[in-house]
Write a protein that holds these residues in place. Structure first.
Motif, PDB file in Angstrom:
ATOM      1  N   PHE A 178      -4.683  10.397  12.759  1.00 32.05           N
ATOM      2  CA  PHE A 178      -5.608  11.213  13.546  1.00 32.05           C
ATOM      3  C   PHE A 178      -6.881  10.443  13.928  1.00 32.05           C
ATOM      4  O   PHE A 178      -7.700  10.944  14.675  1.00 32.05           O
ATOM      5  CB  PHE A 178      -6.025  12.472  12.783  1.00 32.05           C
ATOM      6  CG  PHE A 178      -4.957  13.519  12.644  1.00 32.05           C
ATOM      7  CD1 PHE A 178      -3.919  13.650  13.548  1.00 32.05           C
ATOM      8  CD2 PHE A 178      -4.999  14.407  11.580  1.00 32.05           C
ATOM      9  CE1 PHE A 178      -2.946  14.631  13.413  1.00 32.05           C
ATOM     10  CE2 PHE A 178      -4.041  15.399  11.431  1.00 32.05           C
ATOM     11  CZ  PHE A 178      -3.012  15.509  12.349  1.00 32.05           C
ATOM     12  N   GLY A 179      -7.044   9.228  13.387  1.00 26.83           N
ATOM     13  CA  GLY A 179      -8.228   8.439  13.689  1.00 26.83           C
ATOM     14  C   GLY A 179      -9.469   8.893  12.935  1.00 26.83           C
ATOM     15  O   GLY A 179     -10.592   8.587  13.345  1.00 26.83           O
ATOM     16  N   GLN A 180      -9.272   9.576  11.804  1.00 26.85           N
ATOM     17  CA  GLN A 180     -10.411  10.057  11.016  1.00 26.85           C
ATOM     18  C   GLN A 180     -10.993   8.911  10.175  1.00 26.85           C
ATOM     19  O   GLN A 180     -10.268   8.017   9.756  1.00 26.85           O
ATOM     20  CB  GLN A 180      -9.979  11.194  10.089  1.00 26.85           C
ATOM     21  CG  GLN A 180      -9.352  12.379  10.796  1.00 26.85           C
ATOM     22  CD  GLN A 180     -10.252  12.985  11.836  1.00 26.85           C
ATOM     23  OE1 GLN A 180     -10.369  12.473  12.937  1.00 26.85           O
ATOM     24  NE2 GLN A 180     -10.891  14.072  11.492  1.00 26.85           N
ATOM     25  N   SER A 181     -12.284   8.993   9.932  1.00 24.89           N
ATOM     26  CA  SER A 181     -12.912   8.048   9.004  1.00 24.89           C
ATOM     27  C   SER A 181     -12.372   8.334   7.615  1.00 24.89           C
ATOM     28  O   SER A 181     -12.428   9.472   7.135  1.00 24.89           O
ATOM     29  CB  SER A 181     -14.431   8.214   9.031  1.00 24.89           C
ATOM     30  OG  SER A 181     -14.931   7.843  10.297  1.00 24.89           O
ATOM     31  N   LEU A 182     -11.854   7.313   6.959  1.00 22.15           N
ATOM     32  CA  LEU A 182     -11.134   7.476   5.705  1.00 22.15           C
ATOM     33  C   LEU A 182     -11.777   6.653   4.602  1.00 22.15           C
ATOM     34  O   LEU A 182     -12.017   5.455   4.777  1.00 22.15           O
ATOM     35  CB  LEU A 182      -9.672   7.034   5.918  1.00 22.15           C
ATOM     36  CG  LEU A 182      -8.712   7.067   4.748  1.00 22.15           C
ATOM     37  CD1 LEU A 182      -8.558   8.479   4.187  1.00 22.15           C
ATOM     38  CD2 LEU A 182      -7.346   6.518   5.190  1.00 22.15           C
ATOM     39  N   ILE A 183     -12.050   7.314   3.492  1.00 18.48           N
ATOM     40  CA  ILE A 183     -12.527   6.651   2.278  1.00 18.48           C
ATOM     41  C   ILE A 183     -11.470   6.876   1.208  1.00 18.48           C
ATOM     42  O   ILE A 183     -11.065   8.013   0.960  1.00 18.48           O
ATOM     43  CB  ILE A 183     -13.874   7.223   1.790  1.00 18.48           C
ATOM     44  CG1 ILE A 183     -14.962   7.053   2.852  1.00 18.48           C
ATOM     45  CG2 ILE A 183     -14.285   6.560   0.465  1.00 18.48           C
ATOM     46  CD1 ILE A 183     -16.261   7.792   2.522  1.00 18.48           C
ATOM     47  N   ILE A 184     -11.016   5.799   0.579  1.00 15.52           N
ATOM     48  CA  ILE A 184     -10.065   5.896  -0.524  1.00 15.52           C
ATOM     49  C   ILE A 184     -10.844   5.728  -1.822  1.00 15.52           C
ATOM     50  O   ILE A 184     -11.719   4.870  -1.929  1.00 15.52           O
ATOM     51  CB  ILE A 184      -8.973   4.802  -0.413  1.00 15.52           C
ATOM     52  CG1 ILE A 184      -8.197   4.938   0.896  1.00 15.52           C
ATOM     53  CG2 ILE A 184      -8.038   4.852  -1.619  1.00 15.52           C
ATOM     54  CD1 ILE A 184      -7.455   6.248   1.081  1.00 15.52           C
ATOM     55  N   LEU A 185     -10.514   6.555  -2.799  1.00 16.33           N
ATOM     56  CA  LEU A 185     -11.117   6.500  -4.131  1.00 16.33           C
ATOM     57  C   LEU A 185      -9.981   6.226  -5.110  1.00 16.33           C
ATOM     58  O   LEU A 185      -9.081   7.055  -5.266  1.00 16.33           O
ATOM     59  CB  LEU A 185     -11.813   7.832  -4.435  1.00 16.33           C
ATOM     60  CG  LEU A 185     -12.474   8.010  -5.787  1.00 16.33           C
ATOM     61  CD1 LEU A 185     -13.529   6.947  -6.048  1.00 16.33           C
ATOM     62  CD2 LEU A 185     -13.082   9.412  -5.870  1.00 16.33           C
ATOM     63  N   GLN A 186     -10.009   5.030  -5.743  1.00 17.24           N
ATOM     64  CA  GLN A 186      -8.902   4.632  -6.608  1.00 17.24           C
ATOM     65  C   GLN A 186      -9.374   3.629  -7.648  1.00 17.24           C
ATOM     66  O   GLN A 186     -10.332   2.890  -7.428  1.00 17.24           O
ATOM     67  CB  GLN A 186      -7.786   4.004  -5.780  1.00 17.24           C
ATOM     68  CG  GLN A 186      -8.182   2.623  -5.264  1.00 17.24           C
ATOM     69  CD  GLN A 186      -7.158   1.994  -4.353  1.00 17.24           C
ATOM     70  OE1 GLN A 186      -6.655   2.647  -3.459  1.00 17.24           O
ATOM     71  NE2 GLN A 186      -6.863   0.726  -4.578  1.00 17.24           N
ATOM     72  N   PRO A 187      -8.653   3.563  -8.766  1.00 13.96           N
ATOM     73  CA  PRO A 187      -8.943   2.519  -9.754  1.00 13.96           C
ATOM     74  C   PRO A 187      -8.373   1.177  -9.290  1.00 13.96           C
ATOM     75  O   PRO A 187      -7.415   1.138  -8.508  1.00 13.96           O
ATOM     76  CB  PRO A 187      -8.235   3.019 -11.019  1.00 13.96           C
ATOM     77  CG  PRO A 187      -7.141   3.900 -10.527  1.00 13.96           C
ATOM     78  CD  PRO A 187      -7.629   4.510  -9.236  1.00 13.96           C
ATOM     79  N   PRO A 188      -8.929   0.065  -9.763  1.00  4.92           N
ATOM     80  CA  PRO A 188      -8.463  -1.263  -9.345  1.00  4.92           C
ATOM     81  C   PRO A 188      -6.978  -1.519  -9.589  1.00  4.92           C
ATOM     82  O   PRO A 188      -6.338  -2.245  -8.831  1.00  4.92           O
ATOM     83  CB  PRO A 188      -9.312  -2.231 -10.183  1.00  4.92           C
ATOM     84  CG  PRO A 188     -10.511  -1.461 -10.574  1.00  4.92           C
ATOM     85  CD  PRO A 188     -10.078  -0.025 -10.667  1.00  4.92           C
ATOM     86  N   GLU A 189      -6.414  -0.912 -10.635  1.00  6.45           N
ATOM     87  CA  GLU A 189      -5.002  -1.166 -10.923  1.00  6.45           C
ATOM     88  C   GLU A 189      -4.056  -0.612  -9.856  1.00  6.45           C
ATOM     89  O   GLU A 189      -2.877  -0.936  -9.842  1.00  6.45           O
ATOM     90  CB  GLU A 189      -4.601  -0.657 -12.315  1.00  6.45           C
ATOM     91  CG  GLU A 189      -4.906   0.784 -12.580  1.00  6.45           C
ATOM     92  CD  GLU A 189      -6.294   1.023 -13.185  1.00  6.45           C
ATOM     93  OE1 GLU A 189      -6.510   2.127 -13.697  1.00  6.45           O
ATOM     94  OE2 GLU A 189      -7.162   0.132 -13.128  1.00  6.45           O
ATOM     95  N   HIS A 190      -4.567   0.187  -8.932  1.00  2.98           N
ATOM     96  CA  HIS A 190      -3.743   0.692  -7.821  1.00  2.98           C
ATOM     97  C   HIS A 190      -3.847  -0.183  -6.566  1.00  2.98           C
ATOM     98  O   HIS A 190      -3.201   0.098  -5.558  1.00  2.98           O
ATOM     99  CB  HIS A 190      -4.158   2.112  -7.439  1.00  2.98           C
ATOM    100  CG  HIS A 190      -3.778   3.167  -8.436  1.00  2.98           C
ATOM    101  ND1 HIS A 190      -3.090   2.918  -9.597  1.00  2.98           N
ATOM    102  CD2 HIS A 190      -4.001   4.496  -8.431  1.00  2.98           C
ATOM    103  CE1 HIS A 190      -2.908   4.033 -10.261  1.00  2.98           C
ATOM    104  NE2 HIS A 190      -3.450   5.013  -9.566  1.00  2.98           N
ATOM    105  N   ASP A 191      -4.671  -1.212  -6.609  1.00  2.00           N
ATOM    106  CA  ASP A 191      -4.931  -2.010  -5.400  1.00  2.00           C
ATOM    107  C   ASP A 191      -3.657  -2.526  -4.742  1.00  2.00           C
ATOM    108  O   ASP A 191      -3.488  -2.407  -3.530  1.00  2.00           O
ATOM    109  CB  ASP A 191      -5.856  -3.191  -5.714  1.00  2.00           C
ATOM    110  CG  ASP A 191      -7.290  -2.764  -5.946  1.00  2.00           C
ATOM    111  OD1 ASP A 191      -7.623  -1.579  -5.720  1.00  2.00           O
ATOM    112  OD2 ASP A 191      -8.092  -3.627  -6.362  1.00  2.00           O
ATOM    113  N   HIS A 192      -2.766  -3.109  -5.523  1.00  2.00           N
ATOM    114  CA  HIS A 192      -1.559  -3.686  -4.920  1.00  2.00           C
ATOM    115  C   HIS A 192      -0.661  -2.592  -4.327  1.00  2.00           C
ATOM    116  O   HIS A 192      -0.196  -2.709  -3.187  1.00  2.00           O
ATOM    117  CB  HIS A 192      -0.783  -4.520  -5.930  1.00  2.00           C
ATOM    118  CG  HIS A 192       0.459  -5.119  -5.351  1.00  2.00           C
ATOM    119  ND1 HIS A 192       0.431  -6.148  -4.432  1.00  2.00           N
ATOM    120  CD2 HIS A 192       1.765  -4.800  -5.525  1.00  2.00           C
ATOM    121  CE1 HIS A 192       1.661  -6.437  -4.069  1.00  2.00           C
ATOM    122  NE2 HIS A 192       2.493  -5.640  -4.717  1.00  2.00           N
TER     123      HIS A 192
END
Length: 149
Positions: A102-116
């Motif tokens: 939809f082209g929305q501004s997106l912020i992801i909130l996650q712990p570092p172990e999910h990076d990959h």
């Protein structure tokens, strides 16, 4: 200017409350999916009638919930999607993809172990935060231009 922020993702911690209380005093309207797990699971059959097959039970609920989710994501200025530690949040990944589409501004909130595992999701985001406070700081900056501290 009122900022509309949709808070999507895991429902097992108080991250939403941390963001909402941290943003107290900012002109932000928050919305989210239904976070009452039982209500979310059973809304379809409670409203549209029982289903003997669990697949169709879940599908009815998913479709009714999708009405709220799509509206919330489409109308948001910013979509925050939280990926937690405890469960695989397939719905959160879907919401992040929908927000990106939809082209929305997106912020992801996650712990570092999910990076990959979330590298493609993170690549679609405008920010990847580790803590709810960082999300609040981003929202404050967007609204006021002021840096934290």
């Amino acid at each position: 200017m009122t900022l509309s922020v949709y808070l999507s993702g895991e429902i097992h911690t108080d991250w939403r409350e941390q963001i909402i209380s941290g943003a107290d005093g900012l002109d932000i309207a928050f919305s989210s999916p239904v976070t009452d797990h039982a209500a979310s699971d059973d809304c379809g059959v409670e409203i549209l009638g029982a289903e003997p097959d669990k697949f169709w039970h879940d599908r009815k609920g998913a479709q009714v919930n999708a009405i709220r989710t799509r509206r919330g994501i489409e109308q948001a200025d910013v979509v925050v999607v939280r990926f937690g530690d405890k469960y695989k949040q397939w719905n959160a990944a879907f919401d992040a993809g929908m927000a990106a589409a939809f082209g929305q501004s997106l912020i992801i909130l996650q712990p570092p172990e999910h990076d990959h595992a979330l590298k493609e999701v993170d690549a679609a985001a405008l920010a990847v935060a580790r803590e709810p406070k960082q999300v609040v700081d981003i929202l404050r900056y967007v609204l006021t231009g002021n840096l934290p501290g």
